[in-house]
Design a protein around this motif. Structure first.
Motif, PDB file in Angstrom:
ATOM      1  N   LEU A  61       0.761  -1.254  -0.027  1.00 27.26           N
ATOM      2  CA  LEU A  61      -0.063  -0.083   0.355  1.00 27.26           C
ATOM      3  C   LEU A  61       1.184   1.790   0.142  1.00 27.26           C
ATOM      4  O   LEU A  61       0.388   2.353   0.160  1.00 27.26           O
ATOM      5  N   ARG A  62       2.102   0.662   0.452  1.00 26.10           N
ATOM      6  CA  ARG A  62       3.006   2.299   0.249  1.00 26.10           C
ATOM      7  C   ARG A  62       3.685   2.373  -1.019  1.00 26.10           C
ATOM      8  O   ARG A  62       3.548   2.735  -2.341  1.00 26.10           O
ATOM      9  N   ASP A  63       5.047   1.488  -1.010  1.00 27.39           N
ATOM     10  CA  ASP A  63       6.062   0.846  -1.940  1.00 27.39           C
ATOM     11  C   ASP A  63       5.388   0.124  -3.328  1.00 27.39           C
ATOM     12  O   ASP A  63       5.353   1.048  -3.825  1.00 27.39           O
ATOM     13  N   GLY A  64       4.593  -0.437  -3.363  1.00 26.66           N
ATOM     14  CA  GLY A  64       3.886  -0.868  -4.299  1.00 26.66           C
ATOM     15  C   GLY A  64       2.190   0.177  -5.076  1.00 26.66           C
ATOM     16  O   GLY A  64       2.849   0.278  -5.936  1.00 26.66           O
ATOM     17  N   PHE A  74      13.561   2.871  11.812  1.00 26.69           N
ATOM     18  CA  PHE A  74      13.976   3.822  10.977  1.00 26.69           C
ATOM     19  C   PHE A  74      14.584   2.939  10.192  1.00 26.69           C
ATOM     20  O   PHE A  74      15.650   2.261  10.186  1.00 26.69           O
ATOM     21  N   SER A  75      14.996   3.447   8.384  1.00 25.67           N
ATOM     22  CA  SER A  75      15.779   3.706   7.437  1.00 25.67           C
ATOM     23  C   SER A  75      16.876   4.676   7.290  1.00 25.67           C
ATOM     24  O   SER A  75      16.467   5.559   7.026  1.00 25.67           O
ATOM     25  N   CYS A  76      17.438   3.522   6.635  1.00 22.49           N
ATOM     26  CA  CYS A  76      19.241   3.903   6.163  1.00 22.49           C
ATOM     27  C   CYS A  76      18.919   4.377   4.492  1.00 22.49           C
ATOM     28  O   CYS A  76      19.508   3.367   3.915  1.00 22.49           O
ATOM     29  N   GLU A  77      17.397   4.709   3.754  1.00 26.68           N
ATOM     30  CA  GLU A  77      17.929   4.731   2.739  1.00 26.68           C
ATOM     31  C   GLU A  77      18.920   5.013   2.171  1.00 26.68           C
ATOM     32  O   GLU A  77      19.701   5.448   2.553  1.00 26.68           O
ATOM     33  N   ASP A  78      19.427   3.761   1.206  1.00 25.40           N
ATOM     34  CA  ASP A  78      20.601   3.822   0.230  1.00 25.40           C
ATOM     35  C   ASP A  78      21.166   2.987   1.147  1.00 25.40           C
ATOM     36  O   ASP A  78      22.316   3.132   0.540  1.00 25.40           O
ATOM     37  N   LEU A 111      17.570  -1.887   6.315  1.00 24.02           N
ATOM     38  CA  LEU A 111      18.581  -1.784   5.382  1.00 24.02           C
ATOM     39  C   LEU A 111      18.820  -1.485   4.122  1.00 24.02           C
ATOM     40  O   LEU A 111      18.657  -2.841   3.183  1.00 24.02           O
ATOM     41  N   PRO A 112      17.370  -0.467   3.175  1.00 21.45           N
ATOM     42  CA  PRO A 112      17.363  -0.578   1.731  1.00 21.45           C
ATOM     43  C   PRO A 112      18.166  -1.184   1.301  1.00 21.45           C
ATOM     44  O   PRO A 112      19.157   0.036   0.731  1.00 21.45           O
ATOM     45  N   ASP A 113      18.162  -1.994   0.053  1.00 18.99           N
ATOM     46  CA  ASP A 113      19.040  -1.778  -1.637  1.00 18.99           C
ATOM     47  C   ASP A 113      17.746  -0.904  -2.621  1.00 18.99           C
ATOM     48  O   ASP A 113      17.338  -1.255  -2.913  1.00 18.99           O
ATOM     49  N   THR A 114      17.675   0.263  -2.053  1.00 20.05           N
ATOM     50  CA  THR A 114      16.588   1.414  -2.817  1.00 20.05           C
ATOM     51  C   THR A 114      16.943   1.036  -4.152  1.00 20.05           C
ATOM     52  O   THR A 114      15.929   1.240  -4.655  1.00 20.05           O
ATOM     53  N   VAL A 115      18.262   0.926  -5.034  1.00 17.49           N
ATOM     54  CA  VAL A 115      18.339   0.752  -5.956  1.00 17.49           C
ATOM     55  C   VAL A 115      18.219  -0.491  -7.010  1.00 17.49           C
ATOM     56  O   VAL A 115      19.013  -0.708  -8.222  1.00 17.49           O
ATOM     57  N   VAL A 133      15.330  -6.027   5.959  1.00 16.67           N
ATOM     58  CA  VAL A 133      15.751  -5.550   5.051  1.00 16.67           C
ATOM     59  C   VAL A 133      14.599  -4.912   3.606  1.00 16.67           C
ATOM     60  O   VAL A 133      13.133  -5.595   4.389  1.00 16.67           O
ATOM     61  N   HIS A 134      14.896  -4.616   2.579  1.00 19.40           N
ATOM     62  CA  HIS A 134      14.038  -3.416   2.039  1.00 19.40           C
ATOM     63  C   HIS A 134      15.062  -4.218   0.568  1.00 19.40           C
ATOM     64  O   HIS A 134      15.391  -3.129   0.553  1.00 19.40           O
ATOM     65  N   ASN A 135      14.643  -5.028  -1.014  1.00 22.48           N
ATOM     66  CA  ASN A 135      14.901  -5.119  -1.073  1.00 22.48           C
ATOM     67  C   ASN A 135      14.228  -4.490  -3.018  1.00 22.48           C
ATOM     68  O   ASN A 135      13.076  -5.213  -2.943  1.00 22.48           O
ATOM     69  N   HIS A 136      14.664  -3.266  -3.802  1.00 20.57           N
ATOM     70  CA  HIS A 136      14.690  -3.526  -5.103  1.00 20.57           C
ATOM     71  C   HIS A 136      14.916  -4.260  -6.205  1.00 20.57           C
ATOM     72  O   HIS A 136      15.419  -4.707  -6.540  1.00 20.57           O
ATOM     73  N   ASN A 137      14.712  -4.565  -7.145  1.00 20.26           N
ATOM     74  CA  ASN A 137      14.436  -5.707  -8.197  1.00 20.26           C
ATOM     75  C   ASN A 137      15.037  -5.093  -9.178  1.00 20.26           C
ATOM     76  O   ASN A 137      14.706  -5.542 -10.028  1.00 20.26           O
TER      77      ASN A 137
HETATM   78  O1  KIV Z   1      13.761   2.100  -1.484  1.00 23.72           O
HETATM   79  C1  KIV Z   1      13.678   2.518  -0.538  1.00 23.72           C
HETATM   80  O2  KIV Z   1      14.605   2.970   0.552  1.00 23.72           O
HETATM   81  C2  KIV Z   1      12.536   2.938   0.372  1.00 23.72           C
HETATM   82  C3  KIV Z   1      12.546   3.626   1.882  1.00 23.72           C
HETATM   83  C4  KIV Z   1      11.440   4.717   2.230  1.00 23.72           C
HETATM   84  C5  KIV Z   1      11.696   2.422   3.087  1.00 23.72           C
HETATM   85  O3  KIV Z   1      11.026   2.709   0.238  1.00 23.72           O
END
Ligand code: KIV
Ligand code: ZN
Length: 516
Positions: A13-16, A139-143, A169-173, A200-204
């Protein structure tokens, strides 16, 4: 804290919702949140409350309706964002604020234009302020994927001391490979010890999001941030269904690690999101794609018939795919059989009104179509639930033969118990339908996207149309239409988008005096 439990944090509902074409209105978000609760998600990131009045409304409604999952709002490390997040989640049974700031050299230098010290100070202030609203602060450390480990440790120490319970600890990119992320997460989990949960929060972007999530779990991460169908910014996020099923299926690797996900709800959840957003997962998508359990080659079919595990590593029913329907519906089936089928398909919370309306439509359909498939029934019931706000309702549509070069549509619409009729020409049949509807309703829609799919096989299949339409310069609203006649489905989908826009507009004006 159970060391083996993997906390599932869903951010559909947020990143999606940040995926192009995936915006939802408040009603739709509530339906998704209730399904995520049924799925057993631990934390639902319900939105970014400060982003718009619509986002605030959705987060606060979900906070009041969902009882079992923690409801979370995202916020930048900015006072007003945090305040909006705190107010929006205030009434939830369990609530969380998720605040973030970037920690990579490239983000700090070019985007934030801040020194590392300034970033740490801002992060600490954000966590301390968030703690004045809720106990549970993430708390998220973006990137983080491109941040220096020594700096991440400094940030972690500071925000944990300020009261953060979870460090994401997101892998934002989507840059890291599983081996690299594994060693980073191992080092940082050992560093955090019992002071905080590592998430963890991983992008594809490189197609590695789920691999990275699983590598992180094996190296100490105890929260995974995921989305249904892998929706999310750009190439999306790690898919919930993939990560959860990998942990479940590969017990030999994951040992006692587990999630609380009720996996037979996965397929229904995926279908709900695909229907609401109109964004279908690719056919060969793992777990929930149309072909995920389809065996085309004779050799494979023969093997599966002899012994299921020859070519299947999990049973379709483990993820809620019902392959062999035991209850076949036809024109002589009654309301009780229809209700049984709906329950069998996982819709156990359908209201009587929705059931009755769907049953009426089923009867009409059964007169025209010999075999009613599970997908037909699933679509009928979902369509009723999604189109319940019938401010304008199509009651009649007649279109002319367009070979004359003058496509024409005659439309009649019910509005506040009155029937309004009109007819008009267009550059094509659809254009004629849309223009006539615009004239009747007084709203001129701007069509942003149009999709039609067939629900089942065969010439008599139901057509499911999804439109995305903007009204009065609003964001695009999604409309759904379902009919054996594609043009009828088209008209309904267009009117559905208008109804969605108007109900959101009415809701916001009533709740917070804002415009959409
Ligand atoms: O991808 C990202 O870094 C995010 C953060 C806001 C968690 O979506
Ligand atoms: Zn993200």
């Amino acid at each position: 804290m159970d060391k083996n439990k993997i906390i599932v944090f869903d951010t559909t509902l947020r990143d999606g919702e940040q995926s192009p074409g995936c915006s939802m209105n408040t009603d739709e978000k509530i339906k998704v949140a209730l399904q995520l609760e049924k799925l057993g998600v631990d934390v639902i990131e319900a939105g970014f409350a400060a982003a718009s009045p619509g986002d605030f409304d959705a987060v606060s409604q979900i906070a009041q309706i969902v009882k079992n999952s923690t409801i979370c709002s995202l916020s930048r490390a900015i006072e007003n964002d945090i305040k909006q997040a705190g107010l929006a989640v205030q009434k939830a049974n369990k609530h969380r604020i998720h605040t973030f700031i970037a920690t990579s050299p490239i983000h700090m230098q070019y985007k934030l234009k801040m020194t590392p010290d300034e970033v740490i100070k801002r992060a600490v202030r954000a966590v301390e302020y968030a703690k004045t609203f809720v106990e549970d602060v993430e708390f998220s450390c973006e990137d983080a994927g491109r941040s220096e480990i020594s700096f991440l440790k400094e940030v972690m120490d500071a925000v944990i001391n300020a009261g953060a319970k979870t460090i994401n600890l997101p892998d934002t990119v989507g840059y890291r490979l599983p081996t690299e992320l594994a060693s980073m997460i191992k080092e940082l989990s050992e560093y955090a010890k019992d002071r905080a949960i590592i998430s963890v929060h991983n992008h594809n972007d490189l197609g590695l999001a789920t691999a990275n999530t699983l590598a992180s779990v094996l190296n100490g991460a105890r929260q995974i941030e995921v989305t249904i169908n892998g929706l999310g910014e750009r190439a999306g996020n790690s898919a919930l269904e993939e990560a959860v099923m990998a942990i479940k299926v590969r017990k030999d690797i994951f040992g006692d690690l587990y999630t609380n996900i009720n996996t037979p709800e996965l397929y229904a959840t995926s279908r709900l999101i695909a229907t609401i957003t109109g964004v279908e997962p690719q056919q060969n998508k793992a777990i929930v794609g149309k072909n995920a359990f389809a065996h085309e080659s004779g050799i494979h079919q023969d093997g599966v018939l002899k012994h299921q595990e020859t070519y299947e590593i999990m049973r379709p029913e483990d993820v809620g795919v019902i392959k062999d329907s035991t209850l076949i519906l036809g024109k002589h089936s009654g309301r009780a059989a229809f209700r049984d089928k709906i329950v069998q398909l996982g819709f156990d919370k359908v209201s009587d009104d929705e059931l009755n309306a769907a049953f009426e439509r089923f009867k009409v359909l059964a007169d025209k179509k010999k075999d009613i498939t599970d997908d037909d029934v699933r679509m009928l019931i979902t369509d009723e639930a999604l189109n319940h706000d019938k401010i304008y309702e199509l009651v009649g549509l007649q279109i002319s033969d367009c070979s004359s070069g003058m496509p024409m549509a005659a439309v009649s619409i019910k509005y506040e118990d009155k029937i309004i009729k009109d007819a008009g020409l267009g550059d094509g049949t659809m254009d004629a339908i849309f223009k006539t509807i615009d004239r009747i309703t007084g709203y001129s829609g701007e069509l942003k996207d149009y999709k039609v799919i067939s629900v089942s096989e065969g010439k008599d299949s139901l057509a499911k149309v999804t439109t995305r339409v903007s009204f009065e310069n609003s964001q695009a609203f999604v409309g759904h239409g379902l009919s054996i006649d594609t043009m009828q489905a088209t008209a309904n989908a267009y009117i559905g988008a208008l109804n969605s826009y108007l109900s959101q507009k009415n809701r916001l004006t009533k709740n917070c005096g804002h415009q959409v």
